[in-house]
Design an enzyme around this catalytic site. Structure first.
Site, PDB file in Angstrom:
ATOM      1  N   LYS A 186       2.507 -13.336   5.354  1.00  0.00           N
ATOM      2  CA  LYS A 186       1.885 -11.950   4.085  1.00  0.00           C
ATOM      3  C   LYS A 186       1.798 -13.081   3.165  1.00  0.00           C
ATOM      4  O   LYS A 186       2.811 -14.362   3.013  1.00  0.00           O
ATOM      5  CB  LYS A 186       2.540 -11.651   3.376  1.00  0.00           C
ATOM      6  CG  LYS A 186       2.955  -9.981   3.974  1.00  0.00           C
ATOM      7  CD  LYS A 186       4.363  -9.733   3.955  1.00  0.00           C
ATOM      8  CE  LYS A 186       3.992  -8.743   2.930  1.00  0.00           C
ATOM      9  NZ  LYS A 186       4.727  -7.661   2.547  1.00  0.00           N
TER      10      LYS A 186
HETATM   11  C1  E4P Z   1       3.798  -4.263   0.777  1.00  0.00           C
HETATM   12  O1  E4P Z   1       3.847  -5.220   1.267  1.00  0.00           O
HETATM   13  C2  E4P Z   1       4.895  -4.483   0.565  1.00  0.00           C
HETATM   14  O2  E4P Z   1       6.685  -4.951   0.737  1.00  0.00           O
HETATM   15  C3  E4P Z   1       5.834  -3.092  -0.147  1.00  0.00           C
HETATM   16  O3  E4P Z   1       5.052  -1.861   0.399  1.00  0.00           O
HETATM   17  C4  E4P Z   1       5.795  -2.515  -1.538  1.00  0.00           C
HETATM   18  O4  E4P Z   1       6.762  -1.605  -1.444  1.00  0.00           O
HETATM   19  P1  E4P Z   1       6.725  -0.906  -3.205  1.00  0.00           P
HETATM   20  O5  E4P Z   1       5.933  -0.570  -3.999  1.00  0.00           O
HETATM   21  O6  E4P Z   1       7.763   0.505  -2.793  1.00  0.00           O
HETATM   22  O7  E4P Z   1       8.198  -2.620  -3.471  1.00  0.00           O
END
Ligand code: E4P
Length: 238
Positions: free
Chosen positions: A86
């Site tokens: 990522k």
């Molecule tokens: C996605 O890439 C993130 O890991 C995640 O979904 C963020 O979620 P949150 O806004 O609940 O922390």
């Protein structure tokens, strides 16, 4: 449709992976830090549960294209083909994606809060683009509209397999990976808007198939059956 589980909690991954048809696991730096353990051990433990044929996404920690590129190369060496790194949609992140995708790296663009960030990351060679639905909704924007617009633009500009192979050294379809959900309705609408993948925390995941009337129906079937057949199942009767 691909369902990912957004956690690094080993017990929760074990439980949900046993029941549901998940495509893999996603993490982010906050999710990893919550475990307070060695990064490499966490990743290996997750692979031990889901298997190397499933997809695991983990985020880079560097903030410059140079460091990000080095991190991604190291991660690929260590964790192999089904590991997606990522990378945030910052200018340095996009710069890194552009270089890495030319070399066939598997990239998930993250930290997305606008349609243009999705389109730009896809053009830079990311395969998955993760818009944060609830974080958008939280400040009065619409996560679903972001997905709808981006899906439309991606569809209009769909690359042929030859173009994709020439540009990124492998064939793949750019996919919107809906993320940051607080309820099942948000997930459902994201799927309808064109996302082919979603990543969901364990608590939301377990609510996907919950329905009180299903529970009631099962209780009724069981008590009607037991009245006549006791605790026998079909194996006892056939
Ligand atoms: C996605 O890439 C993130 O890991 C995640 O979904 C963020 O979620 P949150 O806004 O609940 O922390």
């Amino acid at each position: 449709m691909e369902y990912f589980l957004d956690t690094a909690d080993i017990n929760k991954i074990k439980k949900i992976n046993e029941i549901f048809p998940i495509a893999g696991v996603t993490t982010n730096p906050s999710i990893i830090a919550k475990e307070k353990r060695d990064f490499k051990l966490i990743i290996n433990d997750i692979y031990d549960i889901i298997g190397k044929d499933k997809i695991l996404h983990a985020q880079v920690a560097g903030n410059t294209a140079d460091i990000i590129i080095k991190e991604v190369n190291r991660l690929r060496d260590l964790f192999g083909e089904n590991f997606y790194t990522k990378i945030p949609v910052t200018p340095e992140g996009i710069k890194a994606m552009k270089t890495l995708s030319k070399d066939g790296h598997k990239i998930t663009a993250t930290g997305i809060l606008s349609s243009q960030q999705i389109i730009m990351a896809a053009e830079a060679g990311a395969e998955y683009m993760a818009p944060y639905i609830n974080r958008s909704d939280d400040i009065g924007e619409s996560g679903i509209e972001i997905v709808k617009d981006a899906y439309r633009i991606l569809t209009i500009n769909k690359k042929s397999e030859e173009e994709c192979l020439k540009k990124y050294k492998r064939i793949f379809e750019p996919k919107i990976l809906g993320a940051s959900f607080k309820n099942v309705r948000q997930v459902h609408e994201t799927m309808l808007a064109g996302a082919k993948s979603v990543t969901v925390s364990p608590d939301v995941f377990e609510r996907f198939i919950y329905h009180p009337y299903t529970d009631w129906s099962m209780d009724k079937f069981n008590s009607d059956w037991e009245e006549i057949y006791g605790n026998k199942n079909l194996l006892d009767l056939l």
